[in-house]
Design a protein around this motif. Structure first.
Motif, PDB file in Angstrom:
ATOM      1  N   VAL A   1      22.462 -17.406 -10.281  1.00 30.71           N
ATOM      2  CA  VAL A   1      22.528 -18.756  -9.754  1.00 30.71           C
ATOM      3  C   VAL A   1      21.004 -19.139  -9.482  1.00 30.71           C
ATOM      4  O   VAL A   1      20.770 -20.150  -9.613  1.00 30.71           O
ATOM      5  N   ARG A   2      20.225 -18.278  -8.938  1.00 32.41           N
ATOM      6  CA  ARG A   2      18.847 -18.685  -8.444  1.00 32.41           C
ATOM      7  C   ARG A   2      18.245 -19.135  -9.549  1.00 32.41           C
ATOM      8  O   ARG A   2      17.378 -20.079  -9.467  1.00 32.41           O
TER       9      ARG A   2
ATOM     10  N   GLU B   1      23.416 -21.495  -2.741  1.00 36.46           N
ATOM     11  CA  GLU B   1      23.346 -20.234  -3.669  1.00 36.46           C
ATOM     12  C   GLU B   1      24.730 -19.384  -3.681  1.00 36.46           C
ATOM     13  O   GLU B   1      25.458 -18.986  -4.659  1.00 36.46           O
ATOM     14  N   SER B   2      25.125 -19.011  -2.379  1.00 37.36           N
ATOM     15  CA  SER B   2      26.065 -18.171  -2.128  1.00 37.36           C
ATOM     16  C   SER B   2      27.404 -18.884  -2.394  1.00 37.36           C
ATOM     17  O   SER B   2      28.411 -18.320  -2.958  1.00 37.36           O
TER      18      SER B   2
ATOM     19  N   SER C   1      26.822 -13.029  -9.234  1.00 40.24           N
ATOM     20  CA  SER C   1      26.080 -12.672  -8.099  1.00 40.24           C
ATOM     21  C   SER C   1      25.077 -14.023  -7.730  1.00 40.24           C
ATOM     22  O   SER C   1      25.010 -15.029  -8.728  1.00 40.24           O
ATOM     23  N   ARG C   2      24.292 -13.778  -6.558  1.00 35.05           N
ATOM     24  CA  ARG C   2      23.375 -14.815  -6.430  1.00 35.05           C
ATOM     25  C   ARG C   2      22.064 -15.063  -7.279  1.00 35.05           C
ATOM     26  O   ARG C   2      21.665 -15.978  -7.660  1.00 35.05           O
ATOM     27  N   GLN C   3      21.694 -13.843  -8.046  1.00 37.18           N
ATOM     28  CA  GLN C   3      20.662 -13.840  -8.721  1.00 37.18           C
ATOM     29  C   GLN C   3      20.612 -14.558  -9.806  1.00 37.18           C
ATOM     30  O   GLN C   3      19.561 -15.667 -10.022  1.00 37.18           O
TER      31      GLN C   3
ATOM     32  N   ALA D   1      27.787 -18.913  -6.446  1.00 35.49           N
ATOM     33  CA  ALA D   1      28.221 -17.430  -6.827  1.00 35.49           C
ATOM     34  C   ALA D   1      29.320 -17.456  -6.695  1.00 35.49           C
ATOM     35  O   ALA D   1      29.967 -16.866  -7.565  1.00 35.49           O
TER      36      ALA D   1
END
Length: 227
Positions: free
Chosen positions: A59-60, A45-46, A55-57, A49
């Motif tokens: 992507v998640r 994820e990081s 941001s990671r959200q 991103a």
């Protein structure tokens, strides 16, 4: 399973006017279908991103959606990985593609006008030019454009919508065989255009059926290591 860090690539940052979660989803799906994120790849994820500038959200959320659609495998305790298609999955998809596109070619030969035929030739020229310079991504894109063009010329909206649903997965499966199919594939495309231009529905259908079958056999040979 592969876990090497992502290499830098000329991937554009996500454009903000599009809803962010949708833009991230589309960006990741494009990377997967073009095999810039190859089957089996560990999706961190990081890293994603940073690559997309978000941001990671989102992507998640995108990875969850891609998992629901079968593009990504979520493994508890290990993370997300690009799905590795089985030969059975590929065979089923390519069989459906053959049915849809054979009928598309038949109808296109009955319905296409001169402008439609010229659009197919324009795609053919773009595809052969990409092949000549060894640009596999452009070849894959042109191949998808050609088959979509034939389907659009069929005049059957429902058929075109069904074909569009499998288009991205077909591109995903076609990418590994684009180089080996090479010029032969585009020679087959040219003969299909000639049949469509002549209004020969049965010949256009026969050529498309044989064309999709050759692609299916080539895919299996590539996967088996015999092609």
């Amino acid at each position: 399973m592969t876990t090497q860090p992502l290499k830098s690539a000329p991937t554009a940052k996500v454009q903000r006017p599009v809803p962010l979660r949708e833009a991230v989803y589309e960006a990741l799906l494009e990377l997967i279908t073009r095999r810039q994120l190859e089957p089996g790849r560990h999706l961190v994820e990081s890293e994603l991103a940073v690559r997309l500038g978000v941001s990671r959200q989102p992507v998640r959320e995108a990875l969850q959606r891609l998992s629901n659609e079968g593009w990504v495998d979520l493994r508890p305790g290990y993370g997300a990985f690009v799905h590795r298609p089985t030969e059975s999955e590929a065979d089923q998809l390519l069989a459906v593609r053959a049915l849809l596109e054979t009928e598309s070619a038949r109808l296109a030969a009955r319905n296409a006008d001169e402008d439609g035929v010229e659009r197919l030739w324009a795609v053919w020229r773009a595809g052969t030019a990409a092949l000549g310079r060894g640009d596999v991504d452009a070849v894959v894109t042109a191949n998808a454009d050609f088959h979509r063009g034939v389907t659009e010329l069929s005049g059957n909206t429902v058929l075109a919508e069904l074909a569009a649903q499998v288009d991205r997965r077909v591109r995903w499966y076609y990418a590994p065989v684009a180089r080996s199919r090479g010029r032969a594939s585009w020679d087959e495309h040219a003969r299909m255009i000639e049949a469509v231009a002549a209004g020969d529905a049965e010949e256009a259908a026969r050529l498309m059926r044989e064309h999709t079958e050759r692609t299916r056999r080539t895919y299996h040979r590539q996967i088996d290591g015999t092609g």
